[in-house]
Design a protein around this motif. Structure first.
Motif, PDB file in Angstrom:
ATOM      1  N   ALA A 717       0.826  -1.205   0.000  1.00 10.10           N
ATOM      2  CA  ALA A 717       0.000   0.000   0.000  1.00 10.10           C
ATOM      3  C   ALA A 717       0.861   1.256   0.000  1.00 10.10           C
ATOM      4  CB  ALA A 717      -0.930   0.006   1.207  1.00 10.10           C
ATOM      5  N   ALA A 718       2.025   1.179   0.636  1.00  7.06           N
ATOM      6  CA  ALA A 718       2.900   2.347   0.706  1.00  7.06           C
ATOM      7  C   ALA A 718       3.437   2.744  -0.661  1.00  7.06           C
ATOM      8  CB  ALA A 718       4.060   2.069   1.663  1.00  7.06           C
ATOM      9  N   ASP A 719       3.355   1.848  -1.664  1.00 11.01           N
ATOM     10  CA  ASP A 719       3.909   2.127  -2.990  1.00 11.01           C
ATOM     11  C   ASP A 719       2.899   2.747  -3.947  1.00 11.01           C
ATOM     12  OD1 ASP A 719       6.337   1.232  -2.222  1.00 11.01           O
ATOM     13  OD2 ASP A 719       6.194  -0.735  -3.197  1.00 11.01           O
ATOM     14  N   VAL A 720       1.650   2.947  -3.516  1.00  9.43           N
ATOM     15  CA  VAL A 720       0.674   3.545  -4.416  1.00  9.43           C
ATOM     16  C   VAL A 720       1.007   5.032  -4.589  1.00  9.43           C
ATOM     17  CG1 VAL A 720      -1.001   4.032  -2.581  1.00  9.43           C
ATOM     18  CG2 VAL A 720      -1.777   3.834  -4.949  1.00  9.43           C
ATOM     19  N   VAL A 721       1.165   5.477  -5.832  1.00  6.72           N
ATOM     20  CA  VAL A 721       1.504   6.873  -6.099  1.00  6.72           C
ATOM     21  C   VAL A 721       0.315   7.639  -6.668  1.00  6.72           C
ATOM     22  CG1 VAL A 721       3.964   6.466  -6.406  1.00  6.72           C
ATOM     23  CG2 VAL A 721       2.425   6.242  -8.375  1.00  6.72           C
ATOM     24  N   MET A 733      -5.423   2.878  -9.994  1.00  7.80           N
ATOM     25  CA  MET A 733      -4.299   2.872  -9.068  1.00  7.80           C
ATOM     26  C   MET A 733      -3.012   2.711  -9.866  1.00  7.80           C
ATOM     27  SD  MET A 733      -5.624   0.415  -5.955  1.00  7.80           S
ATOM     28  CE  MET A 733      -6.368  -0.795  -7.065  1.00  7.80           C
ATOM     29  N   VAL A 734      -2.020   3.508  -9.535  1.00  8.75           N
ATOM     30  CA  VAL A 734      -0.689   3.364 -10.139  1.00  8.75           C
ATOM     31  C   VAL A 734       0.299   3.176  -8.993  1.00  8.75           C
ATOM     32  CG1 VAL A 734       1.058   4.364 -11.626  1.00  8.75           C
ATOM     33  CG2 VAL A 734      -1.360   4.840 -12.070  1.00  8.75           C
ATOM     34  N   PHE A 735       1.183   2.179  -9.128  1.00  5.02           N
ATOM     35  CA  PHE A 735       2.158   1.892  -8.075  1.00  5.02           C
ATOM     36  C   PHE A 735       3.566   2.252  -8.547  1.00  5.02           C
ATOM     37  CE2 PHE A 735      -1.473  -0.619  -6.973  1.00  5.02           C
ATOM     38  CZ  PHE A 735      -1.472  -0.674  -5.590  1.00  5.02           C
ATOM     39  N   ARG A 736       4.430   2.439  -7.584  1.00  4.62           N
ATOM     40  CA  ARG A 736       5.830   2.691  -7.909  1.00  4.62           C
ATOM     41  C   ARG A 736       6.375   1.495  -8.703  1.00  4.62           C
ATOM     42  NH1 ARG A 736       6.009   4.456  -2.367  1.00  4.62           N
ATOM     43  NH2 ARG A 736       6.251   6.723  -2.265  1.00  4.62           N
ATOM     44  N   PRO A 737       7.360   1.738  -9.541  1.00  4.75           N
ATOM     45  CA  PRO A 737       7.950   0.620 -10.298  1.00  4.75           C
ATOM     46  C   PRO A 737       8.396  -0.489  -9.350  1.00  4.75           C
ATOM     47  CG  PRO A 737       8.744   2.712 -11.138  1.00  4.75           C
ATOM     48  CD  PRO A 737       7.981   3.033  -9.911  1.00  4.75           C
ATOM     49  N   GLN A 738       8.080  -1.726  -9.759  1.00  2.00           N
ATOM     50  CA  GLN A 738       8.406  -2.906  -8.966  1.00  2.00           C
ATOM     51  C   GLN A 738       9.394  -3.792  -9.759  1.00  2.00           C
ATOM     52  OE1 GLN A 738       6.608  -3.349  -5.848  1.00  2.00           O
ATOM     53  NE2 GLN A 738       5.957  -1.245  -6.322  1.00  2.00           N
ATOM     54  N   ARG A 739      10.312  -4.416  -9.042  1.00  4.12           N
ATOM     55  CA  ARG A 739      11.184  -5.407  -9.696  1.00  4.12           C
ATOM     56  C   ARG A 739      10.456  -6.744  -9.706  1.00  4.12           C
ATOM     57  NH1 ARG A 739      16.461  -4.323 -10.685  1.00  4.12           N
ATOM     58  NH2 ARG A 739      17.319  -2.385  -9.847  1.00  4.12           N
ATOM     59  N   SER A 740      10.406  -7.360 -10.888  1.00 11.16           N
ATOM     60  CA  SER A 740       9.703  -8.640 -10.994  1.00 11.16           C
ATOM     61  C   SER A 740      10.306  -9.448 -12.133  1.00 11.16           C
ATOM     62  CB  SER A 740       8.206  -8.415 -11.248  1.00 11.16           C
ATOM     63  OG  SER A 740       8.019  -7.727 -12.469  1.00 11.16           O
ATOM     64  N   GLY A 741       9.897 -10.693 -12.225  1.00 15.11           N
ATOM     65  CA  GLY A 741      10.375 -11.572 -13.288  1.00 15.11           C
ATOM     66  C   GLY A 741      11.771 -12.090 -13.016  1.00 15.11           C
TER      67      GLY A 741
END
Length: 925
Positions: A717-721, A733-741
Motif C-alpha cells: 500500500a505504501a507504494d501507491v503513487v 491505481m498506479v504503483f511505484r515501479p516494482q522489480r519482478s520476473g
C-alpha cells in the motif's frame, strides 16, 4: 345607603369613560387616551358627587378630607387615571377610602401613585393583596404608551401599559422585520417640533417590528435616533419602541415601495413622465451621498452609514408638495442590514447583529428582489460572495446601479419590460440566479452580466428609433452605468455624488426634449422591414458582446500569501476549489479568494484545523461538493466535509463535517472520492506488515461507517503513487515501479477497477529501449481516456508515451511513442480524447510550458513519433516544484488549473485558458 350611592357613582363614571374608550369592543386592545379620565371626572359635579358618596366625615385621617380639599389635591397631583383604574377594577369602598386618606396627606411624594404602578408599591398603599390584583388587571388600558420623536421608548412588557393604536394593518414582511400601517391616537405622539407638543389628531405612520438579539448598543441607538436626517431622500425615523425583545421603529407612511411602483400595470411613460422619474431617481443618488458623507450626530460628529441592502423594496415612494406642485419623491429606507461608523469610534456598528433574521416565505408574485435561490442577493455586488467581505460605499453604488438599470427599463418598456428583463438575466446560460454579474468559478473574476449589456443595447436602439437626442441621452447614461457603476472591482466605481451629477445631466437632456414638445412614446408596432432590421441589429450586438473574446492562450497566476508550510495540494474535478494542507490545517481557495488583479491577494476561503494533537493529515480528495481527509497516527480517522451550502459554485466552507472512526481498519495510505461524491476508495496497509501487500477498501457516503474490502493487492500500500476516479464507476491505481520476473526488471503496475463489474484489471508496463542506469524516475505521470475509461495514457522517464487498454476484451494494439526534445511531468486528457495536454519543459531548458500532444492514430507503429505544440509558458513554475493539475473543458475553451508548492513556503495558483481555435508553436519530430 352609603355603599349604594358609591356603587351608583362608580357605575356612572364607568359608563362615561367607556364611551370615550378607543377600541372599546376589544377586551385586550381597548384603551383610554390620555386625558379621558380627567375629562370625565372634571365634568360638572362628577368628582364632588363621587367624594360625597364615600361618607368621609367619620373616617380618621392625617389631613383634610373635605370635598373641596380632595378635589384640589386631585387637580394638583393629577391622579385622575389612578382613581379611574380603581373604579374600573370594581374596588370596594374601603379601598377608595384608603386612597382618599392618602390623597389628603400633606407629606406627599410624586412617585407614591405614579403610573404605571408595580404590585409591590400597591400592596404598601392598600395594605392587602386583593385591591392590587384588581388594579393590575385594569391598569394597562389607562396607561397607553406615548411615542416620542427622535427618542427610544422602552418598557419591559405590556402587562402594565398598552399600545396606542387606533388601527393596525399588515403591509409586508422583509428579511428581518414585519411592516404595519398604524394610526396613533390623539396625544400619543410626542413631537418637540410642534407647538402643542403632541399630535392633535390621529397620526398615521409605518411601524416596522424586529426581534432583538439583545445586543443593541443604547448609546449608538440614541445617536442614530437623534442625528440630523434632513435629506429629503432618506426616510426619517420618527422614534422607536422597545418591548422586551420586540423592537419597533416608526417612519412616515409611503404610497408604496419602488418594486410595487415599477410593476404596476399602467401606460408606458411619455417624455414628461420620464423626466420626472429621472429626477426622482436622481434623488436616490443624493440620498446615498447623504448616508455616506452627510449624516451628523447631535454633537456634530460625522456619521457614515453603509446601507448594504439597497433594492427596490427598500425604496419608498411618497407624494409630497415640492415648491408649488405635488411630486413623487423616492426615499431610501430600511437600515436593517446597515453598518454605521462614527468619527469618535474606530470600529463599525453592525445593525444586522442587533436583530434576528428569518427566512422570508417565497411568494411567486414577488419581484426581482429575490433571485431564484430566494436569498435576496439580486442587487448585491460581486464582493458579497467573498468570504473576506470588504463591503463599503462602493457596494451601495453597485446596488443603486442595478436599480437604475431597471428604472431605465421601465422608462422604455413599462412594467412588462421589468419582468422580461429579469427573465433575461435569469435565463442566460451564464446565470446563477438573478444577479447583475456572473461569476467565473474557475479562478476567474466576476464580470457584468452579459444579459445586462445586451439589454442596455436594446434600450438604446429603441430610444434612437424614436429620437436621436433621446437615444444619445440613454446611451450616455447606460454607458456610464456599465463603465463607472456596474464595475466588478469596487475601486473603479464612482461615488454617489458623481452618479447624481450624471443623473442630473440626463434629467436636463430629457427636460429639453419635453420643452421641444416631443411626442410621447408611440405604441404602434413597427412594420416588417423595421422588425427584420431590429432582429439583424440584435444578432450583431449579440455577436459583438458575447463572441468578441480573446482567441489566444491566456495565463493568469496568483501567489498565496502569507502561506504556511503546506505539504500537499489537491484540485476538485470541476476546478473550482483548491485544497492546500499542512500536518494540522486544511485551507481552501476559490475564485472569491482572489482579492486583487495580478499576483497578489489570494486568501483562503475556509480553513479547518485538526482537533486531535496526535493526528496529522495524511491524504485529501475533493469533489465539487465534498472533501474527504484522512489522518495518520492512532486508529483510522476520516473527516468528510460538505463544502457548499447552496448552488453557488464559489461558496465553500468547512463548518459541516463528520468524523468517521473505524478502529478495525488499518492505516490509510491514499484516499479518493468519486466525482459524484457518493463513493470513497482508499488503499490501506497494516502498520505491522511492512512491505507486505495492501488492500483496497470501498465506502459510501450513505453508510460512512461501513467499509467493504474490495481486493487484496499484490503490491504494498505504501507504494501507491496515484489513486483516482475518472468516473463514478472507474477507479485507477498506479504503483511505484516494482522489480519482478527472472531478470528483475522495473515494471509499473497500473490497475483499473470497474465498480460496475466488480473487476480489477492489472496492466504491467515495461518501458522498452531505456537505459537502466538513468537516474530519472521510471514512472512519471498517468491519465485515463474520457470516453473509453479502460484506456490510459502513461509517461515513463518523462519522455516515453504509452497508450494501452486495461480491459481484457479490448484487443486494441498498444502504442508507444517517443516525446523527443521535451520532458513531460503531468498529463491531462483533452476533450473527446482527441489530444492530450501536458505540463513539461524543453530538454536542457528550465522554463515550464503548457504543451499539447497530438494523439497517435491506432494504426501507427509502436515506435511512432508524435507532434508537440507549445501553448504557453508558465511563469515562476520550475522543474523541481510539486504541483497538482486539473483540466476543465467548456464549449469554447479548455481551462487548466495548477496548484503549486514552490519552496520557501511559497505557493501559487495558475489558470491557463486555451480557446478551441488556439494558436501555438508546433514542433513535429
Amino acid at each position: 345607603m352609603a355603599s349604594t350611592e358609591y356603587n351608583k357613582q362608580c357605575e356612572k363614571i364607568y359608563v362615561q369613560i367607556m364611551e370615550k374608550m378607543e377600541r372599546s369592543h376589544e377586551a385586550g386592545g381597548r384603551f383610554a387616551p390620555h386625558g379621558t379620565a380627567k375629562e370625565v371626572l372634571e365634568r360638572g359635579e362628577v368628582l364632588r358627587d363621587f367624594f360625597r358618596s364615600l361618607q368621609l366625615k367619620d373616617i380618621p385621617a392625617n389631613g383634610d378630607l373635605t370635598e373641596d380639599n380632595l378635589i384640589n389635591k386631585m387637580r394638583e397631583r393629577e391622579l385622575y387615571d389612578f382613581l379611574a383604574i380603581l373604579i374600573f377594577a370594581s374596588c370596594n369602598i374601603s379601598a377608595i377610602q384608603r386612597f382618599t386618606r392618602l390623597l389628603a396627606q400633606t407629606d406627599w411624594s410624586e412617585d407614591i401613585c405614579s403610573l404605571p404602578a408595580d404590585r409591590e408599591r400597591l400592596i404598601k398603599i392598600f395594605g392587602e393583596q386583593v385591591t392590587p390584583d384588581k388594579f393590575m388587571t385594569q391598569q394597562a388600558c389607562f396607561c397607553p404608551i406615548v411615542i416620542c420623536r427622535k427618542k427610544e421608548v422602552r418598557i419591559q412588557s405590556l402587562d402594565r401599559q398598552c399600545l396606542p393604536y387606533l388601527e393596525q394593518t399588515y403591509r409586508g414582511q422583509g428579511a428581518q422585520g414585519t411592516v404595519y400601517q398604524v394610526k396613533i391616537a390623539k396625544g400619543h405622539f410626542e413631537d418637540p417640533d410642534i407647538i402643542e407638543g403632541t399630535n392633535q389628531k390621529p397620526k398615521e405612520l409605518a411601524r416596522k417590528d424586529y426581534q432583538s438579539t439583545g445586543v443593541i448598543e443604547d448609546d449608538i441607538l440614541k445617536q442614530i435616533l437623534a442625528c440630523d436626517r434632513t435629506c429629503p431622500n432618506i426616510v426619517d425615523i420618527y422614534g422607536s419602541l422597545s418591548i422586551g425583545t420586540n423592537y419597533s421603529i416608526f417612519m412616515p407612511l409611503a404610497m408604496c415601495d419602488l418594486s410595487a411602483y415599477l410593476e404596476e400595470e399602467r401606460a408606458r411613460p411619455n417624455t414628461t413622465t420620464k423626466t420626472d422619474i429621472i429626477n426622482s431617481a436622481r434623488g436616490l443618488a443624493r440620498g446615498l451621498e447623504f448616508l455616506h458623507n452627510g449624516m451628523r450626530t447631535a454633537e456634530g460628529d460625522r456619521m457614515v452609514c453603509y446601507h448594504m441592502d439597497l433594492k427596490p423594496s427598500n425604496i419608498l415612494v411618497f407624494l409630497e408638495k415640492v415648491g408649488d406642485k405635488q411630486e413623487f419623491v423616492w426615499k431610501i429606507s430600511d437600515f436593517g442590514m446597515s453598518r454605521l461608523k462614527l468619527r469618535s469610534r474606530r470600529e463599525e456598528t453592525d445593525f444586522d447583529s442587533w436583530f434576528v433574521r428569518f427566512q422570508q416565505p417565497r411568494d411567486a408574485s414577488t419581484s426581482g428582489t429575490y433571485n431564484r435561490r430566494g436569498d435576496g442577493s439580486t442587487y448585491l455586488g460581486p464582493e458579497s460572495l467573498s468570504p473576506h467581505r470588504d463591503m463599503r460605499t462602493a457596494n451601495d453604488i453597485w446596488s443603486l446601479g442595478c436599480i437604475l438599470s431597471i428604472v431605465f427599463t421601465y422608462l422604455e418598456e413599462g412594467s412588462s419590460g421589468v419582468m422580461q428583463y429579469r427573465d433575461r438575466r435569469m435565463g442566460h446560460r451564464s446565470s446563477d440566479g438573478d444577479r447583475f454579474f456572473v461569476t467565473n468559478p474557475l479562478f476567474g473574476r466576476p464580470k457584468i452580466h452579459p444579459a445586462v449589456t445586451l439589454w442596455h443595447d436594446k434600450l438604446i436602439k429603441k430610444a434612437r428609433q424614436r429620437s436621436h437626442k433621446e437615444g444619445e441621452a440613454v446611451k450616455s447614461f447606460l454607458d456610464y452605468l456599465e463603465h463607472d457603476v456596474l464595475q466588478p472591482e469596487q475601486a473603479k466605481r464612482c461615488n454617489a455624488q458623481k452618479l447624481e451629477e450624471k443623473l442630473l445631466e440626463t434629467f436636463w437632456k430629457y427636460k429639453e426634449l419635453t420643452d421641444e414638445g416631443n411626442p410621447p412614446l408611440s405604441e404602434e408596432e413597427p412594420g416588417l422591414a423595421s422588425r427584420l432590421q431590429r432582429k439583424r441589429i440584435d444578432v450583431l450586438i449579440g455577436e459583438r458582446r458575447e463572441h468578441a473574446t480573446d482567441r489566444h492562450v491566456r495565463v493568469e497566476h496568483w501567489y498565496l500569501g502569507p502561506t504556511q508550510s503546506f505539504k500537499g495540494c489537491e484540485i476538485s474535478p470541476d476546478g473550482t476549489v483548491i485544497a492546500f494542507w499542512t500536518d494540522t490545517t486544511i485551507s481552501l481557495y476559490t475564485a472569491q479568494s482572489l482579492k486583487q488583479r495580478g499576483i497578489e491577494g489570494a486568501r483562503s476561503a475556509a480553513e479547518y484545523s485538526i482537533k486531535t494533537p496526535e493526528y496529522r493529515w495524511k491524504s485529501i480528495s475533493l469533489t465539487r461538493k465534498h472533501l474527504i481527509a484522512a489522518t495518520s497516527g492512532g486508529t483510522f480517522q476520516c473527516y468528510i466535509f460538505k463544502l457548499r451550502k447552496g448552488l453557488v459554485g464559489v461558496d465553500v466552507n468547512l463548518r459541516y463535517g463528520e468524523r468517521i472512526s473505524v478502529p478495525t481498519l488499518p492505516e490509510i495510505k491514499k484516499v479518493a472520492l468519486a466525482p459524484g461524491g457518493q463513493t470513497i476508495a482508499c488503499v490501506v496497509s497494516d502498520k505491522d506488515e511492512g512491505h507486505n501487500p495492501g488492500s483496497l477498501y470501498i465506502g459510501s457516503f450513505n453508510s460512512p461507517n461501513v467499509w467493504q474490502l474490495g481486493n487484496k493487492l499484490d503490491w504494498p500500500a505504501a507504494d501507491v503513487v496515484q489513486l483516482s476516479f475518472s468516473t463514478n464507476d472507474d477507479l485507477y491505481m498506479v504503483f511505484r515501479p516494482q522489480r519482478s520476473g527472472p531478470n528483475h526488471k522495473h515494471e509499473i503496475p497500473v490497475i483499473h477497477v470497474s465498480l460496475k463489474s466488480n473487476q480489477l484489471c492489472p496492466l504491467i508496463i515495461e518501458p522498452q529501449g531505456l537505459e537502466s542506469s538513468s537516474t530519472v524516475g521510471l514512472f512519471t505521470t498517468f491519465t485515463p481516456f474520457s470516453l473509453r475509461p479502460h484506456v490510459c495514457v502513461l509517461v515513463t522517464r518523462e519522455k516515453q508515451l504509452h497508450i494501452q487498454s486495461l480491459a481484457e476484451v479490448d484487443k486494441t494494439a498498444a502504442i508507444q511513442a517517443d516525446i523527443k526534445n521535451y520532458r513531460v511531468l503531468k498529463l491531462m486528457m483533452g476533450k473527446n480524447d482527441e489530444k492530450v495536454f501536458a505540463v513539461g519543459r524543453r530538454a536542457a531548458h528550465h522554463k515550464m510550458l503548457l504543451l499539447e500532444i497530438a494523439m497517435p492514430a491506432p494504426q501507427e507503429t509502436r515506435t511512432t513519433t508524435i507532434t508537440v505544440t507549445e501553448l504557453a509558458e508558465i511563469p515562476g513554475l520550475t522543474y523541481s516544484d510539486e504541483f497538482a493539475e486539473r483540466i476543465v473543458h467548456g464549449e469554447e475553451e479548455s481551462v487548466v488549473i495548477l496548484a503549486a508548492l514552490m519552496g520557501a513556503n511559497q505557493c501559487s495558483i495558475y489558470k491557463i485558458t486555451v480557446p478551441r481555435s488556439r494558436s501555438g508553436t508546433s514542433a513535429s519530430e
